[in-house]
Design a protein around this motif. Structure first.
Motif, PDB file in Angstrom:
ATOM      1  N   ASN A  15       0.816  -1.215   0.000  1.00 35.01           N
ATOM      2  CA  ASN A  15       0.000   0.000   0.000  1.00 35.01           C
ATOM      3  C   ASN A  15       0.854   1.272   0.000  1.00 35.01           C
ATOM      4  O   ASN A  15       0.304   2.374  -0.055  1.00 35.01           O
ATOM      5  N   GLY A  16       2.180   1.128   0.099  1.00 36.05           N
ATOM      6  CA  GLY A  16       3.051   2.301   0.147  1.00 36.05           C
ATOM      7  C   GLY A  16       3.047   3.000   1.486  1.00 36.05           C
ATOM      8  O   GLY A  16       3.341   4.184   1.582  1.00 36.05           O
ATOM      9  N   LYS A  17       2.749   2.263   2.560  1.00 34.80           N
ATOM     10  CA  LYS A  17       2.609   2.859   3.896  1.00 34.80           C
ATOM     11  C   LYS A  17       3.754   2.514   4.845  1.00 34.80           C
ATOM     12  O   LYS A  17       3.591   2.556   6.053  1.00 34.80           O
ATOM     13  N   SER A  18       4.913   2.164   4.314  1.00 32.83           N
ATOM     14  CA  SER A  18       6.047   1.801   5.154  1.00 32.83           C
ATOM     15  C   SER A  18       7.233   2.694   4.816  1.00 32.83           C
ATOM     16  O   SER A  18       7.709   2.698   3.678  1.00 32.83           O
ATOM     17  N   GLU A  19       7.705   3.439   5.809  1.00 34.80           N
ATOM     18  CA  GLU A  19       8.807   4.371   5.584  1.00 34.80           C
ATOM     19  C   GLU A  19      10.121   3.680   5.242  1.00 34.80           C
ATOM     20  O   GLU A  19      10.934   4.226   4.502  1.00 34.80           O
TER      21      GLU A  19
END
Length: 162
Positions: A15-19
């Motif tokens: 989801n592109g939610k991990s730094e």
């Protein structure tokens, strides 16, 4: 048929939610989730894994591929040809009876033990997919000794937890 267990961090990265995950890692997670949908997924029969997914993903299937995976899983989690629901039993010290009784695994993350317990109890010998949680790598040989196989999708992005 290949079977998989998906650590929630894989869908979060998709989801592109991990730094800590780079673009290569995100693409690997997206491809892996799509591959799982062509095979079999394993969950626990008490919905512990599903509930963890619900805390981080949207069942609407949007806006990311992790959410798309969650929508697919919600539609298929009671379809035996797609999803094996594995019985795991609570244990006061190890978390689950099916989690290895091994002193070398005493410090293994309690929140990840449900995945390992399902892997051991499944009749399909599933691989656990991991993106950015270093616990799986840190205990790789100990887990493998108990028949728990992990695929590291993003070894370059593993978070250091210890």
């Amino acid at each position: 048929m290949a079977a998989f267990i998906v650590d929630v961090n894989v869908a979060i990265v998709a989801n592109g939610k991990s730094e800590q995950a780079d673009a290569r890692c995100q693409l690997s997670c997206i491809r892996s989730l799509r591959n799982v949908q062509q095979h079999m997924i394993c969950l626990d029969d008490g919905s512990r894994i599903f509930t963890e997914y619900l805390a981080h993903l949207s069942m609407s299937g949007q806006p990311g591929v992790g959410d798309e995976f969650m929508e697919w899983l919600n539609q298929n989690r009671y379809t035996p040809s797609v999803c094996e629901r594995v019985k795991i039993r609570k244990h006061p010290e190890r978390g689950f009876e099916e989690f290895p009784d091994d002193p070398a695994l005493t410090a293994f993350d309690p929140s990840d033990r449900k995945y390992a317990a399902v892997a051991r109890a499944s009749r399909h010998s599933p691989r656990i997919l991991n993106a950015v949680d270093s616990d799986w790598r840190d205990y790789e040989s100990e887990l493998l000794g108990h028949g728990i196989n992990v695929s590291e999708l993003c070894p370059q992005n593993l978070r250091e937890d210890r």
